[in-house]
Design an enzyme around this catalytic site. Sequence first.
Site, PDB file in Angstrom:
ATOM      1  N   PRO A   1      36.439  39.827  41.057  1.00 37.83           N
ATOM      2  CA  PRO A   1      36.883  38.481  41.486  1.00 37.83           C
ATOM      3  C   PRO A   1      36.424  37.161  40.546  1.00 37.83           C
ATOM      4  O   PRO A   1      35.336  37.134  40.198  1.00 37.83           O
ATOM      5  CB  PRO A   1      36.153  38.277  42.918  1.00 37.83           C
ATOM      6  CG  PRO A   1      35.467  39.707  43.130  1.00 37.83           C
ATOM      7  CD  PRO A   1      35.373  40.478  41.848  1.00 37.83           C
ATOM      8  N   GLU A   2      37.605  36.450  40.391  1.00 35.91           N
ATOM      9  CA  GLU A   2      37.187  35.211  39.535  1.00 35.91           C
ATOM     10  C   GLU A   2      37.299  33.879  40.443  1.00 35.91           C
ATOM     11  O   GLU A   2      37.474  34.142  41.757  1.00 35.91           O
ATOM     12  CB  GLU A   2      37.989  35.128  38.339  1.00 35.91           C
ATOM     13  CG  GLU A   2      37.921  36.320  36.980  1.00 35.91           C
ATOM     14  CD  GLU A   2      38.038  35.708  35.858  1.00 35.91           C
ATOM     15  OE1 GLU A   2      38.066  34.499  35.805  1.00 35.91           O
ATOM     16  OE2 GLU A   2      38.172  36.845  34.962  1.00 35.91           O
TER      17      GLU A   2
ATOM     18  N   ARG B   1      30.523  48.494  44.208  1.00 35.42           N
ATOM     19  CA  ARG B   1      29.461  48.857  42.952  1.00 35.42           C
ATOM     20  C   ARG B   1      28.092  48.032  43.528  1.00 35.42           C
ATOM     21  O   ARG B   1      27.302  47.974  42.566  1.00 35.42           O
ATOM     22  CB  ARG B   1      30.117  48.313  41.737  1.00 35.42           C
ATOM     23  CG  ARG B   1      31.101  49.181  41.255  1.00 35.42           C
ATOM     24  CD  ARG B   1      31.762  48.961  39.985  1.00 35.42           C
ATOM     25  NE  ARG B   1      30.631  49.177  38.988  1.00 35.42           N
ATOM     26  CZ  ARG B   1      31.065  48.718  37.605  1.00 35.42           C
ATOM     27  NH1 ARG B   1      32.062  48.368  37.224  1.00 35.42           N
ATOM     28  NH2 ARG B   1      30.086  48.958  36.641  1.00 35.42           N
TER      29      ARG B   1
ATOM     30  N   HIS C   1      31.573  52.084  52.047  1.00 34.44           N
ATOM     31  CA  HIS C   1      31.050  51.095  51.030  1.00 34.44           C
ATOM     32  C   HIS C   1      31.061  49.512  51.982  1.00 34.44           C
ATOM     33  O   HIS C   1      30.941  48.456  51.332  1.00 34.44           O
ATOM     34  CB  HIS C   1      32.050  50.740  49.868  1.00 34.44           C
ATOM     35  CG  HIS C   1      32.177  51.938  49.098  1.00 34.44           C
ATOM     36  ND1 HIS C   1      31.010  52.321  48.337  1.00 34.44           N
ATOM     37  CD2 HIS C   1      33.279  52.657  48.542  1.00 34.44           C
ATOM     38  CE1 HIS C   1      31.154  53.463  47.574  1.00 34.44           C
ATOM     39  NE2 HIS C   1      32.704  53.651  47.773  1.00 34.44           N
TER      40      HIS C   1
ATOM     41  N   ARG D   1      28.097  22.759  17.859  1.00 31.84           N
ATOM     42  CA  ARG D   1      28.027  24.153  18.404  1.00 31.84           C
ATOM     43  C   ARG D   1      28.789  24.962  17.457  1.00 31.84           C
ATOM     44  O   ARG D   1      30.109  24.805  17.253  1.00 31.84           O
ATOM     45  CB  ARG D   1      28.630  24.133  19.641  1.00 31.84           C
ATOM     46  CG  ARG D   1      27.546  23.917  20.929  1.00 31.84           C
ATOM     47  CD  ARG D   1      27.929  24.221  22.167  1.00 31.84           C
ATOM     48  NE  ARG D   1      27.052  24.133  23.313  1.00 31.84           N
ATOM     49  CZ  ARG D   1      26.307  24.772  23.920  1.00 31.84           C
ATOM     50  NH1 ARG D   1      26.638  26.012  23.870  1.00 31.84           N
ATOM     51  NH2 ARG D   1      25.452  24.354  24.867  1.00 31.84           N
TER      52      ARG D   1
END
Length: 276
Positions: free
Chosen positions: A2-3, A114, A95, A156
């Site tokens: 999931p983002e 997980r 789960h 950077r």
Amino acid sequence: MPELPEVETTRRGLIPRLSGKAIRSVLVRDRRLRWPVPTDLESRLSGATIQSLHRRGKYLLVSVNKARLDEHVLIHLGMTGTLRVLEEPAPAGKHDHIEVRLKDGQLLRYADPRRFGCWLWAGRDWASHPLLASLGPEPFDAAFNAAYLHSATRGRSASIKSVIMNAGIVTGVGNIYANEALFRAGIHPLTRAGRLSVERLGELVEQIRAVLAEAIEAGGSSIRDYVQSDGASGWFQLRYAVYGRAGEACRTCGADIRVTRDAQRATFFCSRCQKR
Ligand SMILES: [Zn+2]
């Protein structure tokens, strides 16, 4: 994984179902998430009312209160976490680690095969929680703009892709959307961040917002199915321009999309459309 758009879609789907609802009981079947689920989660949440849901980066914050409790539960979905609301009881799978039973009969179920997600207390002032305090601005905040990104990147030598995926600079831009936004902005992902002009960074800011907004929109249209579903449904997907398309033709110029690795993450680009 999931983002930000998936987390925001989850939040929007849950708000109308959970806001103002009283919690009857909580059941934790397995406390072994990324960090142990607090042992007082059940006792403190039982009888509380859910006020609202916020999002910070990829974290969800659930405001709950009852007498002498004014708290936030901080939830992260990790790699494989999902939150679903069931209107009818259904047998739990192996789960399904946490269940929040509401007084109106609905069930909020957290599944995470997980177990990289988390449920933690975040206190009344959630912004100062150690996991959140050092996060950079949200992509949609006014504070995330061309001038900010320009000053944050001077000197950077890191790639621009790794910089926009750095949650201390801007929070919630994951690998998929970093790849897509850089393609749309015409910026090669391996460009040294410190070399980009304020104009090109401004375009990148706009494209990060655009791709995230489209993904949230795409998720929004499927909220109903998503929240209702008790099956293992995948996350919705945009039609990606570069992500996952190595060897396929760029839809803009026809050149092959290439893939490399940058900061251990798969990095897709069109070497003709994206300039350093
Ligand atoms: Zn191209």
